[in-house]
Design a protein around this motif. Structure first.
Motif, mmCIF file in Angstrom:
data_model
loop_
_atom_site.group_PDB
_atom_site.id
_atom_site.type_symbol
_atom_site.label_atom_id
_atom_site.label_comp_id
_atom_site.label_asym_id
_atom_site.label_seq_id
_atom_site.Cartn_x
_atom_site.Cartn_y
_atom_site.Cartn_z
ATOM 1 N N CYS A 2 0.830 -1.202 0.000
ATOM 2 C CA CYS A 2 0.000 0.000 0.000
ATOM 3 C C CYS A 2 0.868 1.256 0.000
ATOM 4 N N THR A 3 0.381 2.294 -0.645
ATOM 5 C CA THR A 3 1.011 3.610 -0.602
ATOM 6 C C THR A 3 -0.021 4.629 -0.143
ATOM 7 N N VAL A 4 0.349 5.442 0.820
ATOM 8 C CA VAL A 4 -0.503 6.546 1.262
ATOM 9 C C VAL A 4 0.260 7.842 1.000
ATOM 10 N N ILE A 5 -0.329 8.723 0.197
ATOM 11 C CA ILE A 5 0.322 9.980 -0.172
ATOM 12 C C ILE A 5 -0.384 11.128 0.543
ATOM 13 N N ASP A 6 0.352 11.821 1.400
ATOM 14 C CA ASP A 6 -0.155 13.043 2.023
ATOM 15 C C ASP A 6 0.140 14.171 1.037
ATOM 16 N N LEU A 7 -0.894 14.591 0.306
ATOM 17 C CA LEU A 7 -0.714 15.433 -0.867
ATOM 18 C C LEU A 7 -1.240 16.847 -0.632
ATOM 19 N N PRO A 8 -0.357 17.855 -0.514
ATOM 20 C CA PRO A 8 -0.826 19.242 -0.419
ATOM 21 C C PRO A 8 -1.618 19.618 -1.670
ATOM 22 N N ARG A 9 -2.730 20.294 -1.491
ATOM 23 C CA ARG A 9 -3.640 20.552 -2.619
ATOM 24 C C ARG A 9 -2.996 21.385 -3.715
ATOM 25 N N ASP A 10 -2.062 22.280 -3.367
ATOM 26 C CA ASP A 10 -1.472 23.125 -4.400
ATOM 27 C C ASP A 10 -0.564 22.351 -5.350
ATOM 28 N N MET A 11 -0.165 21.117 -4.974
ATOM 29 C CA MET A 11 0.677 20.322 -5.860
ATOM 30 C C MET A 11 -0.100 19.792 -7.057
ATOM 31 N N LEU A 12 -1.426 19.752 -6.945
ATOM 32 C CA LEU A 12 -2.235 19.311 -8.075
ATOM 33 C C LEU A 12 -2.093 20.259 -9.257
ATOM 34 N N ILE A 13 -1.797 21.517 -8.975
ATOM 35 C CA ILE A 13 -1.692 22.516 -10.031
ATOM 36 C C ILE A 13 -0.481 22.246 -10.912
ATOM 37 N N ASN A 14 0.663 22.011 -10.298
ATOM 38 C CA ASN A 14 1.905 21.821 -11.048
ATOM 39 C C ASN A 14 2.180 20.373 -11.427
ATOM 40 N N TYR A 15 1.633 19.431 -10.665
ATOM 41 C CA TYR A 15 1.941 18.012 -10.909
ATOM 42 C C TYR A 15 0.656 17.182 -10.964
ATOM 43 N N PRO A 16 -0.201 17.431 -11.955
ATOM 44 C CA PRO A 16 -1.469 16.694 -12.020
ATOM 45 C C PRO A 16 -1.291 15.196 -12.227
ATOM 46 N N HIS A 17 -0.122 14.771 -12.760
ATOM 47 C CA HIS A 17 0.112 13.356 -13.009
ATOM 48 C C HIS A 17 0.248 12.548 -11.726
ATOM 49 N N LEU A 18 0.369 13.221 -10.574
ATOM 50 C CA LEU A 18 0.525 12.519 -9.298
ATOM 51 C C LEU A 18 -0.639 11.574 -9.021
ATOM 52 N N LEU A 19 -1.816 11.908 -9.524
ATOM 53 C CA LEU A 19 -2.995 11.089 -9.256
ATOM 54 C C LEU A 19 -3.361 10.202 -10.438
ATOM 55 N N GLY A 20 -2.452 10.076 -11.406
ATOM 56 C CA GLY A 20 -2.759 9.307 -12.605
ATOM 57 C C GLY A 20 -3.045 7.841 -12.345
ATOM 58 N N ASP A 21 -2.394 7.239 -11.341
ATOM 59 C CA ASP A 21 -2.577 5.814 -11.049
ATOM 60 C C ASP A 21 -3.053 5.572 -9.617
ATOM 61 N N VAL A 22 -3.589 6.580 -8.977
ATOM 62 C CA VAL A 22 -4.062 6.433 -7.595
ATOM 63 C C VAL A 22 -5.416 5.730 -7.588
ATOM 64 N N ASN A 23 -5.551 4.729 -6.720
ATOM 65 C CA ASN A 23 -6.793 3.961 -6.650
ATOM 66 C C ASN A 23 -7.893 4.666 -5.872
ATOM 67 N N ALA A 24 -7.517 5.331 -4.788
ATOM 68 C CA ALA A 24 -8.506 5.994 -3.935
ATOM 69 C C ALA A 24 -7.996 7.387 -3.562
ATOM 70 N N THR A 25 -8.894 8.355 -3.609
ATOM 71 C CA THR A 25 -8.563 9.720 -3.201
ATOM 72 C C THR A 25 -9.493 10.139 -2.076
ATOM 73 N N ILE A 26 -8.907 10.591 -0.989
ATOM 74 C CA ILE A 26 -9.683 11.024 0.178
ATOM 75 C C ILE A 26 -9.611 12.542 0.260
#
Length: 428
Positions: A265-289
Motif C-alpha cells: 500500500c502507498t498513502v500519499i499526504d498530498l498538499p492541494r497546491d501540488m495538483l496545479i503543477n503536478y497533475p500526473h501525481l494522481l494518474g494511477d491512484v486507486n482511492a482519493t480522500i
C-alpha cells in the motif's frame, strides 16, 4: 540496481563474504564460516573500504559481513557501500563504537544487525544464522499477487482540516492492523508533519530523490525510507523554507513506481497546491480522500477538487471525509454541505481534542493513541472503504453492510417526529 529489494532473493550469487580489519576477528570468523558451509577464502581483511572497492567490480554476496572499526563516519560509509551493493544483500556490520543512536541509525539505513567488538564465536554464529534465515525465508510473491497494490492520496480542502492526521492514521492502520507493507509519502516538502507526528526524524530521502530522480531505485528506497514500525516506512523532508522545489515531478512519478514494486500500500499526504503543477501525481491512484471541514470555504474548495478529480483522475474512487465535526456551532450543517457539493459525505470523524493532544504528546498516530475513541472508529471505517476500493473483498463487504445499516437507521429516524413536534401536537 533497479530491481525491487527482496530479502529472500538468492540470484545464484556467492552465499557469503566478509571484510574485517584485524587478525583476531579473522581467527574467530573463519571457523564459524566453515561450520556454516561457507568458504573461508571469502573472509577478507581490509574492512569497509576494501568491501566497497571489491563490490564495485564484482557481484554482491547474499550475506555480507563488514567491519566499521576503521571508519570515521560509519553512516556515510554505509551509504557508499549501499551504492555498490545489489538489492537483496543482507548486511551485518561490526565495530567498536558502543552507541545506541548509531546502532539505531545503522538499522534504519538497512543493516540486518550490528555486532559490538569484541564478540564471541557464539554471538557471531547467532547473528549469521539470523541473516541466513532472512535469505532462506519463504517467498511472498504469491501472497502479494493476491493483494493488488493500493495507492491512496489524501488531500485537504483547506490548511488545518487534519488531512495529515488522516493520512498518518490510515497508513498506521494498514501496516499495523491489516499487516500490509505500507509506504507513507509526505509531499509537503517544507512543512510536512508525517515524521513529526510519528516521532521520527524526516531525513533527507525525499529531497535527495527530488534532486536526483535518476538515482531512485529499489536500493534507494530501502536506504532512504525511515521505518515507523515493522510494516510502515516513511519518506518525507524538512527542507529549508528558502529552498523552493525545483522539479518537473519526474521524481514523484518514479517514487510511486518503486513503491508499487516494494510495498502493498502507498498513502500519499498530498498538499492541494501540488495538483496545479503536478497533475500526473494522481494518474494511477486507486482511492482519493478529500478531507474537509463543514465550513463555507471548505465547501467551495471541495466542489473544485471533486470537479478536478473527475477530469484528471477518473479512475480513482473518491471519498469525502468531514473531519473535526462538532455536535454544535457548525458553520454549515451536513445536509446543506452535501447539497452544495452534490454528493454524500462518506465518513464523519468527530472532533476529539483530548485524543489529538495525547497523540501529539506521545508521538503516535491518532488511531494508536486513542484506539477506543469514536474518531478512531471512523478512521477504521475509512480504512475498510479504501481496501474495498480495489479488492472488493471482505473488507469492502463489511464496511458496506455496516454503512448501509446505519444509513437505513438514519433514514428511519428522519421519519420520526421530533420531541418538539410531539409536544406541539399534544398542545393542540
Amino acid at each position: 540496481m533497479n530491481a525491487p529489494w527482496k530479502p529472500g532473493s538468492v540470484n545464484g550469487r556467492e552465499p557469503f563474504a566478509a571484510f574485517v580489519c584485524d587478525d583476531d576477528t579473522l581467527e574467530i570468523l573463519r571457523p564459524v564460516a566453515e561450520e556454516m558451509g561457507w568458504s573461508v577464502d571469502k573472509c577478507n581483511k581490509g574492512g569497509l573500504r576494501n568491501a566497497v572497492q571489491t563490490l564495485s567490480v564484482s557481484a554482491s554476496p547474499n550475506i555480507l559481513l563488514v567491519d566499521l572499526s576503521e571508519s570515521g563516519d560509519p553512516l556515510n560509509d554505509i551509504n557508499s557501500l549501499a551504492e555498490v551493493c545489489e538489492p537483496g544483500t543482507v548486511v551485518v556490520a561490526m565495530g567498536q563504537v558502543n552507541d545506541v543512536r548509531l546502532y539505531r541509525d545503522l538499522i534504519v539505513s538497512g543493516l540486518q544487525d550490528y555486532l559490538l567488538k569484541p564478540f564471541s564465536p557464539e554471538q557471531l554464529r547467532d547473528v549469521l544464522s539470523q541473516a541466513q534465515a532472512v535469505i532462506n525465508a519463504p517467498k511472498s510473491e504469491d501472497s502479494q499477487a493476491e493483494k493488488p497494490h493500493i495507492s491512496t492520496a489524501v488531500i485537504g480542502t483547506r490548511g488545518g482540516v487534519g488531512a495529515s492526521t488522516i493520512a498518518t492514521s490510515l497508513a498506521w492502520l494498514l501496516s499495523h492492523d491489516r499487516d500490509r507493507l505500507t509506504a507513507l509519502l509526505d509531499l509537503d516538502v517544507h512543512f510536512g508533519t508525517g515524521a513529526l507526528s510519528l516521532d521520527l526524524e524526516p531525513g533527507r530521502g525525499l529531497t535527495d530523490a527530488i534532486d536526483n530522480p535518476s538515482r531512485i531505485d529499489g536500493l534507494f528506497i530501502e536506504r532512504a525510507m525511515i521505518k515507523a514500525n515493522d510494516k510502515l516506512s516513511l519518506l518525507s523532508a524538512e527542507a529549508p523554507i528558502n529552498s523552493p522545489i525545483m522539479t518537473d515531478g519526474s521524481a514523484f512519478f518514479q517514487l510511486q513506481e518503486e513503491f508499487r514494486a516494494a510495498f502493498d500500500c502507498t498513502v500519499i499526504d498530498l498538499p492541494r497546491d501540488m495538483l496545479i503543477n503536478y497533475p500526473h501525481l494522481l494518474g494511477d491512484v486507486n482511492a482519493t480522500i478529500i478531507v474537509t471541514e463543514l465550513t463555507l470555504a471548505s465547501a467551495r474548495d471541495c466542489i473544485r477538487l471533486l470537479s478536478w478529480l473527475k477530469s484528471h483522475a477518473a479512475q480513482s474512487k473518491v471519498y469525502v471525509v468531514a473531519n473535526k465535526v462538532q455536535t454544535s456551532n457548525l458553520e454549515i450543517g451536513r445536509q446543506d454541505f452535501e447539497s452544495s457539493i452534490e454528493r454524500k459525505i462518506d465518513i464523519m470523524v468527530p472532533y476529539d481534542p483530548r485524543t489529538a493532544a495525547q497523540s501529539a504528546k506521545l508521538g503516535q498516530a491518532l488511531v494508536e493513541a486513542g484506539k477506543s475513541s469514536k474518531a478512531s472508529a471512523k478512521i477504521i471505517e475509512l480504512t475498510n472503504l479504501v481496501l474495498g476500493s480495489v479488492s472488493g473483498g471482505e473488507d469492502a463487504d463489511q464496511a458496506g453492510d455496516k454503512k448501509s445499516f446505519m444509513d437505513k437507521f438514519g433514514e428511519f429516524k428522519s421519519f420520526l417526529p421530533s420531541k418538539k413536534a410531539k409536544e406541539d401536537a399534544a398542545k393542540v
